[in-house]
Design an enzyme around this catalytic site. Structure first.
Site, PDB file in Angstrom:
ATOM      1  CE1 TYR A  25      -3.289  -2.880   0.305  1.00 32.18           C
ATOM      2  CE2 TYR A  25      -2.412  -3.271   2.498  1.00 32.18           C
ATOM      3  CZ  TYR A  25      -3.207  -3.664   1.444  1.00 32.18           C
ATOM      4  OH  TYR A  25      -3.912  -4.844   1.514  1.00 32.18           O
TER       5      TYR A  25
ATOM      6  CB  SER B  81      -4.392  -5.978   6.850  1.00 31.27           C
ATOM      7  OG  SER B  81      -5.369  -6.563   6.013  1.00 31.27           O
ATOM      8  CE1 TYR B  82      -0.972  -9.507   0.161  1.00 32.53           C
ATOM      9  CE2 TYR B  82       1.074  -8.333   0.587  1.00 32.53           C
ATOM     10  CZ  TYR B  82       0.359  -9.287  -0.127  1.00 32.53           C
ATOM     11  OH  TYR B  82       0.986 -10.032  -1.104  1.00 32.53           O
TER      12      TYR B  82
ATOM     13  CD1 TRP C 186     -16.154  -6.524  -6.784  1.00 28.12           C
ATOM     14  CD2 TRP C 186     -16.891  -5.084  -5.234  1.00 28.12           C
ATOM     15  NE1 TRP C 186     -16.575  -5.396  -7.439  1.00 28.12           N
ATOM     16  CE2 TRP C 186     -17.028  -4.495  -6.512  1.00 28.12           C
ATOM     17  CE3 TRP C 186     -17.289  -4.361  -4.113  1.00 28.12           C
ATOM     18  CZ2 TRP C 186     -17.546  -3.220  -6.698  1.00 28.12           C
ATOM     19  CZ3 TRP C 186     -17.810  -3.105  -4.288  1.00 28.12           C
ATOM     20  CH2 TRP C 186     -17.932  -2.534  -5.560  1.00 28.12           C
TER      21      TRP C 186
ATOM     22  CG  ASP D 256     -10.130  -7.387  12.232  1.00 28.77           C
ATOM     23  OD1 ASP D 256     -10.780  -7.170  11.185  1.00 28.77           O
ATOM     24  OD2 ASP D 256      -8.934  -7.736  12.225  1.00 28.77           O
TER      25      ASP D 256
ATOM     26  CG  HIS E 132      -8.852  -4.759   9.239  1.00 29.01           C
ATOM     27  ND1 HIS E 132      -8.388  -6.002   9.607  1.00 29.01           N
ATOM     28  CD2 HIS E 132      -8.239  -4.477   8.055  1.00 29.01           C
ATOM     29  CE1 HIS E 132      -7.548  -6.447   8.703  1.00 29.01           C
ATOM     30  NE2 HIS E 132      -7.420  -5.536   7.754  1.00 29.01           N
TER      31      HIS E 132
END
Length: 558
Positions: free
Chosen positions: A46, A111-112, A157, A240, A275
């Site tokens: 990111y 997260s990632y 998505w 989360d 999150h």
């Protein structure tokens, strides 16, 4: 070297060479004074340019931030998770060979960025000193892009089609003026094209793999805990999607630690967060008080402690620290589930009653109609849809919200306990045993546990979902249901910690949709990704002497 303010020295746009010749561009921030330092590594999808944190160079640590393969300045094609093991290994080797690294390397990120830490841990590198994986699933099939068989529509998505499908994250869902209509488009496999993102191979692959298989096995760390030979602090949030995963991963690496010293060095921290760590004490419609913010610097304290050669007990003596909502205080624990837990069952009854007495007669079952064309809309919850796409975030905000607006719907069943005469703390895993039939060959059941306040507010605490075809084994082969047959559905409602105050009541909500958080089960039994047919289903919930639907709560003493 070029100056980057008064806090550090910066080496910008360093092309770090991977084993296949790809260059992953990296920025290095070092303390002002020359020397060797422990180093904190962030590998991100990111944009590395948004991850400078002055804490590290001003506290005697270097900070290295790298764009993952195929993202922003880095070479190659970005296929989520595919190259992170080798790229992480090669990057860590490069850091160790720099004259400013003292050989101690830690990692952190959400997260990632946490997934890149998992990859580094299993890569075999001997140079890691500490990890801080925050807000990430260790099994992306069980709870991430699917959740007990249900497709995580809003997250998967938006993330795959608008966040990581291109080299940068510039695409915004706010450009889709008809976002509610787009989310209802069928088939969901083609939502990438329908929404203007073009054909996104990764999105379509995730949709097509609607059962646990080698695709999801490759993304899981469940069978790789023995490779985590480095002290790790797992961080989660009660609101989360991955609080239960933080617990599972923490327990898993402890159980597979090579020795007692490593076992005792792992830590678990779960706060009143969605999150990511909240920057203020209010989440959703609840203010958790000033104490909610006192662990916001835990990552700094952990890495400072571990990278400077101190023991994990100096960071936190107990292995577990949790925030007890309702009490609004942090508390240290030494095992999970807590040894003092009593598992108390609350049974469904006629008239929307919820109590600890088992049904002893043939109570009349409750019936509702689930129409996929008119789903129950997401209202708060425990999930990982983030604010990076404001339009979608407005439709699926995480956290506690008053659930009463959904009570007016005919397709939402509500059961309430009597008024509590004493405080009752629920800390641990929550499970719903639901006995139900459907007129359909496949359908979904969703359950929410709420804290009903004396003024009537019904605030969601935790929730779970099951796709009927996975009722026997979420990880196994799906089997459709026979319409009209009674089945037991064991619904995993994650983990939580909440003090239900004296004068409050417990609430249980049952429904068959939660949109757009989850995809709509069209009730046909067809392949979910390509189905376009909608079937209305009659759902029957039983609470009788034979079929005793109940929620199992982990009640603990103070």
């Amino acid at each position: 070297m070029e100056a980057a303010g008064h806090e550090c020295r910066m080496i910008s746009s360093v092309p770090v060479l991977m084993r296949d010749g790809a260059r992953l561009f990296t920025t290095v921030y070092l303390p002002i004074a020359e020397g060797e330092y422990p180093v904190v590594l962030i590998r991100t999808a990111y944009d590395r340019n948004g991850n400078y944190d002055p804490y590290f160079p001003t506290n005697g640590m270097g900070l290295v931030v790298q764009d993952c393969r195929g993202r922003y300045d880095s070479d190659g094609e970005h296929i989520p998770f595919a190259n992170e093991v080798d790229d992480g290994f090669d990057t860590i080797e490069w850091i160790c060979n720099q004259d400013w690294c003292d050989g101690h390397i830690g990692m952190y990120g959400d997260s990632y960025l946490a997934a890149t830490q998992f990859a580094a841990a299993i890569s075999g590198t001997p140079h890691l000193t500490a990890l801080t994986p925050r807000f990430m699933s260790g099994d992306c099939w069980k709870r991430a892009y699917y959740c007990d068989g249900v497709f995580s529509l809003a997250l998967t998505w938006s993330w795959l089609c608008f966040e990581v499908a291109a080299r940068t994250s510039d695409a915004q869902l706010t450009d889709l003026l008809n976002l509610p209509d787009v989310l209802r488009c069928l088939p969901i496999r083609e939502m990438d094209e329908i929404s203007g993102a073009g054909k996104v191979p990764t999105y379509r692959k995730y949709v097509e793999h609607s059962c646990y298989d080698e695709h999801w096995e490759a993304l899981s760390i469940r069978d790789k805990y023995d490779k985590f030979q480095v002290p790790s602090m797992f961080v989660g949030g009660w609101y989360d999607n991955y609080a239960a995963d933080a617990v599972k991963d923490f327990l898993g690496v402890r159980a597979h630690a090579g020795d007692d010293e490593l076992r005792d060095s792992h830590r678990l921290l779960i706060g009143p967060w969605p999150h990511g760590v909240s920057r203020d004490s209010t989440l959703g419609e609840t203010d958790f008080g000033a104490n909610a913010l006192t662990e916001n610097d835990a990552t700094y304290r952990w890495l400072n402690c571990m990278l400077h050669g101190r023991d994990a007990s100096e960071f936190m003596e107990a292995p577990i620290r949790i925030f007890v909502m309702g009490l609004n205080r942090w508390r240290d624990e030494y095992e999970w589930p807590l040894a003092r837990t009593r598992y108390v069952s609350y049974f469904l009854h006629d008239g929307g009653v919820l109590d600890t007495e088992r049904p002893i007669s043939d109570e009349t079952p409750d019936v509702y109609t689930y129409d996929p064309a008119d789903p129950v809309l997401t209202l708060g919850g425990n999930h990982s849809v983030g604010p990076y796409n404001p339009g979608l975030y407005d439709m699926a905000r995480p956290g506690p919200y008053d659930q009463r607006p959904n009570e007016e719907r005919d397709d939402v069943l509500v059961y309430r306990s009597g008024v509590l005469t004493d405080d009752m703390e629920v800390t641990g895993p929550v499970v719903m045993k639901l006995y139900a039939t459907s007129s359909a060959r496949d359908t979904d059941f969703m359950v929410k546990l709420t804290d009903i306040h004396p003024d009537g507010r019904s605030m969601n605490i935790t929730e779970g979902v099951i796709r009927a075809r996975f009722r026997e084994d979420v990880m196994g082969k799906p089997t459709l249901i026979d319409p009209g047959q009674v089945y037991e559905f064991a619904i995993d409602m994650q983990v939580t910690s909440n003090l239900f105050r004296k004068g409050h009541r417990l609430g249980v909500y049952i429904m068959s949709s939660n949109f757009p958080l989850w995809d709509r089960n069209l009730n046909t039994g067809n392949e979910p990704g390509t189905d376009t047919e909608i079937c209305v289903a009659e759902q029957t919930i039983f609470h009788s002497a034979k079929w005793q639907s109940h929620i199992i709560l982990p009640v603990v003493s103070p």
